[in-house]
Design a protein around this motif. Structure first.
Motif, PDB file in Angstrom:
ATOM      1  N   ALA A 103       0.852  -1.194   0.000  1.00 54.56           N
ATOM      2  CA  ALA A 103       0.000   0.000   0.000  1.00 54.56           C
ATOM      3  C   ALA A 103       0.885   1.241   0.000  1.00 54.56           C
ATOM      4  CB  ALA A 103      -0.914   0.005   1.214  1.00 54.56           C
ATOM      5  N   ILE A 104       0.802   2.033  -1.085  1.00 54.84           N
ATOM      6  CA  ILE A 104       1.571   3.276  -1.167  1.00 54.84           C
ATOM      7  C   ILE A 104       0.853   4.399  -0.418  1.00 54.84           C
ATOM      8  CG2 ILE A 104       0.532   3.960  -3.382  1.00 54.84           C
ATOM      9  CD1 ILE A 104       3.186   5.117  -4.201  1.00 54.84           C
ATOM     10  N   LEU A 105      -0.474   4.321  -0.384  1.00 54.61           N
ATOM     11  CA  LEU A 105      -1.303   5.300   0.322  1.00 54.61           C
ATOM     12  C   LEU A 105      -2.271   4.566   1.229  1.00 54.61           C
ATOM     13  CD1 LEU A 105      -2.640   8.111  -2.080  1.00 54.61           C
ATOM     14  CD2 LEU A 105      -1.278   8.435  -0.022  1.00 54.61           C
ATOM     15  N   LYS A 106      -2.433   5.076   2.441  1.00 50.68           N
ATOM     16  CA  LYS A 106      -3.441   4.549   3.343  1.00 50.68           C
ATOM     17  C   LYS A 106      -4.208   5.717   3.943  1.00 50.68           C
ATOM     18  CE  LYS A 106      -4.246   1.562   7.343  1.00 50.68           C
ATOM     19  NZ  LYS A 106      -3.627   0.696   8.391  1.00 50.68           N
ATOM     20  N   ILE A 107      -5.495   5.771   3.665  1.00 47.92           N
ATOM     21  CA  ILE A 107      -6.357   6.855   4.144  1.00 47.92           C
ATOM     22  C   ILE A 107      -7.191   6.307   5.281  1.00 47.92           C
ATOM     23  CG2 ILE A 107      -8.307   8.346   3.534  1.00 47.92           C
ATOM     24  CD1 ILE A 107      -5.735   7.197   0.954  1.00 47.92           C
ATOM     25  N   ASP A 108      -7.152   6.996   6.429  1.00 48.47           N
ATOM     26  CA  ASP A 108      -7.790   6.489   7.638  1.00 48.47           C
ATOM     27  C   ASP A 108      -8.753   7.531   8.211  1.00 48.47           C
ATOM     28  OD1 ASP A 108      -8.444   4.966   9.858  1.00 48.47           O
ATOM     29  OD2 ASP A 108      -6.660   5.561  10.992  1.00 48.47           O
ATOM     30  N   ASN A 109     -10.070   7.262   8.067  1.00 45.87           N
ATOM     31  CA  ASN A 109     -11.129   8.063   8.684  1.00 45.87           C
ATOM     32  C   ASN A 109     -10.969   9.556   8.371  1.00 45.87           C
ATOM     33  OD1 ASN A 109     -13.524   8.120  10.157  1.00 45.87           O
ATOM     34  ND2 ASN A 109     -12.496   8.465  12.104  1.00 45.87           N
ATOM     35  N   LEU A 130      -5.529  14.390  -0.551  1.00 47.40           N
ATOM     36  CA  LEU A 130      -4.486  13.399  -0.824  1.00 47.40           C
ATOM     37  C   LEU A 130      -3.144  14.051  -1.121  1.00 47.40           C
ATOM     38  CD1 LEU A 130      -6.334  10.777  -3.086  1.00 47.40           C
ATOM     39  CD2 LEU A 130      -5.876  10.640  -0.632  1.00 47.40           C
ATOM     40  N   LEU A 131      -3.176  15.244  -1.712  1.00 48.06           N
ATOM     41  CA  LEU A 131      -1.952  15.956  -2.076  1.00 48.06           C
ATOM     42  C   LEU A 131      -1.589  17.021  -1.052  1.00 48.06           C
ATOM     43  CD1 LEU A 131      -2.818  16.341  -5.851  1.00 48.06           C
ATOM     44  CD2 LEU A 131      -1.050  14.855  -4.893  1.00 48.06           C
ATOM     45  N   ARG A 132      -2.356  17.088   0.024  1.00 51.50           N
ATOM     46  CA  ARG A 132      -2.214  18.111   1.070  1.00 51.50           C
ATOM     47  C   ARG A 132      -2.237  19.519   0.475  1.00 51.50           C
ATOM     48  NH1 ARG A 132       2.082  18.708   6.182  1.00 51.50           N
ATOM     49  NH2 ARG A 132       1.061  20.577   6.973  1.00 51.50           N
ATOM     50  N   LEU A 133      -3.117  19.723  -0.473  1.00 50.34           N
ATOM     51  CA  LEU A 133      -3.395  21.073  -0.959  1.00 50.34           C
ATOM     52  C   LEU A 133      -4.358  21.779  -0.012  1.00 50.34           C
ATOM     53  CD1 LEU A 133      -3.772  20.306  -4.764  1.00 50.34           C
ATOM     54  CD2 LEU A 133      -1.760  21.126  -3.543  1.00 50.34           C
ATOM     55  N   GLU A 134      -5.042  21.005   0.822  1.00 52.28           N
ATOM     56  CA  GLU A 134      -5.867  21.539   1.902  1.00 52.28           C
ATOM     57  C   GLU A 134      -5.611  20.697   3.150  1.00 52.28           C
ATOM     58  OE1 GLU A 134      -9.958  22.220   1.300  1.00 52.28           O
ATOM     59  OE2 GLU A 134      -9.674  23.484  -0.470  1.00 52.28           O
ATOM     60  N   GLU A 135      -5.831  21.303   4.309  1.00 53.12           N
ATOM     61  CA  GLU A 135      -5.650  20.596   5.567  1.00 53.12           C
ATOM     62  C   GLU A 135      -6.934  19.840   5.910  1.00 53.12           C
ATOM     63  OE1 GLU A 135      -2.706  20.515   7.328  1.00 53.12           O
ATOM     64  OE2 GLU A 135      -1.952  21.534   5.536  1.00 53.12           O
ATOM     65  N   TYR A 151      -1.464   8.267   5.103  1.00 51.12           N
ATOM     66  CA  TYR A 151      -0.110   7.743   5.210  1.00 51.12           C
ATOM     67  C   TYR A 151       0.436   7.459   3.812  1.00 51.12           C
ATOM     68  CZ  TYR A 151      -1.319   7.081  10.117  1.00 51.12           C
ATOM     69  OH  TYR A 151      -1.705   7.283  11.410  1.00 51.12           O
ATOM     70  N   PHE A 152       1.570   8.067   3.509  1.00 55.25           N
ATOM     71  CA  PHE A 152       2.265   7.850   2.241  1.00 55.25           C
ATOM     72  C   PHE A 152       3.550   7.102   2.550  1.00 55.25           C
ATOM     73  CE2 PHE A 152       5.247   9.252  -1.123  1.00 55.25           C
ATOM     74  CZ  PHE A 152       4.542   8.802  -2.231  1.00 55.25           C
TER      75      PHE A 152
END
Length: 322
Positions: free
Chosen positions: A4-10, A62-67, A74-75
């Motif tokens: 997993a290159i990206l993991k998005i959690d809640n 995903l790109l942290r263009l916004e908080e 997790y990247f």
């Protein structure tokens, strides 16, 4: 399936609304409301849903263009929202974006060479000569002749502009590219060219894509897995073949039924969803889809369904399947 290159959690993103409700409390627009999923190395994950479901907001997060309001991304095991400036700049090397509009995303005052070479200049990579060589190599990689180096963006067609955008995204040699509706503004014949280019680049450069789209036919062509969003939540995730052959969530079924048939001699019975999409400022209790679902039960109105793991890696949030 790889690592997993990206993991998005809640993950959540709420925007404040200026007005207050009758109880004097501030209201929030819940653009992304508690989504979790993973993106595996070398795959293309499709993110689909109606306009306003939260796809583009997810891209910005995903790109942290916004908080984010809450949650984690997790990247390669590192939370991008805990990175300092130096770590975030390194993250920009690894994660890039291809925008939807090939007209608005390119500076009309700049020539192609400067547009593609801008990331190299910002990150201090090489000198003028080596940057030019790199840009010419990128142009060849995406199918643009070298003589286009000194031309302005307005001199190109939509498909050529999108090739410029892809070359710019590849300049820093990223491993992850988030593509937000990259072909929706193009003619159908040009769409196929850009999609085939992206697939070819993925094989050659070992790229991972998050492909955001509302066009299920395009998603079926390029994606290995698909996540379906509705009102800021992910309601179903499955392998592309599994999802198209066996959609389970009523919302996904409705989206599949709305795909036009390619044969004009065949009659198609469209099952149009009834009712309006609820406001993300005041989403319904329970399952967010129950106000439009033909199979809604009493539990759907009061209890939000958990995400269940079905057969064949199928993830589903629906009370119809327990």
């Amino acid at each position: 399936m790889g690592e997993a290159i990206l993991k998005i959690d809640n993950l959540r993103k709420y925007y404040p609304v200026k007005r207050q409700n009758s109880f004097g409390k501030s209201e929030w627009l819940k653009a992304v409301d508690g989504i979790s999923f993973e993106v595996y190395e070398g795959e293309t994950l499709g993110l689909v849903g109606e306009s306003g479901c939260g796809k583009s907001t997810t891209r910005k997060l995903l790109l942290r263009l916004e908080e984010a309001t809450s949650g984690s991304i997790y990247f390669h095991g590192r939370d991008i929202y805990r990175m300092n400036r130096a770590e975030l700049k390194a993250f920009r090397h690894e994660a890039q974006v291809v925008f939807q509009d090939p007209y608005a995303s390119l500076d009309p005052k700049w020539k192609v060479g400067k547009i593609i070479g801008e990331p190299l200049q910002i990150h201090g990579i090489g000198n003028r000569k080596t940057r030019r060589e790199k840009v010419l190599a990128l142009m060849e990689c995406v199918g643009l002749p070298a003589e286009y180096y000194e031309r302005y963006a307005h001199e190109f067609s939509g498909g050529q502009r999108q090739r410029i955008g892809i070359a710019r995204a590849l300049a820093l040699e990223p491993t992850l590219i988030v593509a937000d509706e990259p072909v929706s503004a193009l003619d159908v014949s040009i769409q196929a060219q850009i999609l085939n280019l992206m697939k070819d680049l993925q094989k050659r450069l070992e790229l991972t894509y998050v492909f955001i789209s509302h066009d299920l036919s395009v998603v079926k062509h390029i994606c290995q897995r698909v996540a379906v969003m509705y009102l800021g939540k992910i309601v179903e995730i499955a392998d592309t073949e599994e999802l198209f052959s066996n959609p389970l969530h009523p919302y996904t079924v409705a989206l599949m039924n709305a795909i036009p048939l390619p044969d004009p001699t065949l009659k198609q019975q469209l099952n149009v969803l009834e009712g309006e999409v609820p406001s993300p400022i005041n989403p319904p209790t329970g399952c967010p889809f129950h106000t439009r679902c033909p199979h809604a039960m009493d539990i759907c109105r009061v209890q939000e369904p958990p995400v269940n793991m079905m057969q064949n890696g199928h993830q589903l949030a629906c009370h119809l399947y327990k």
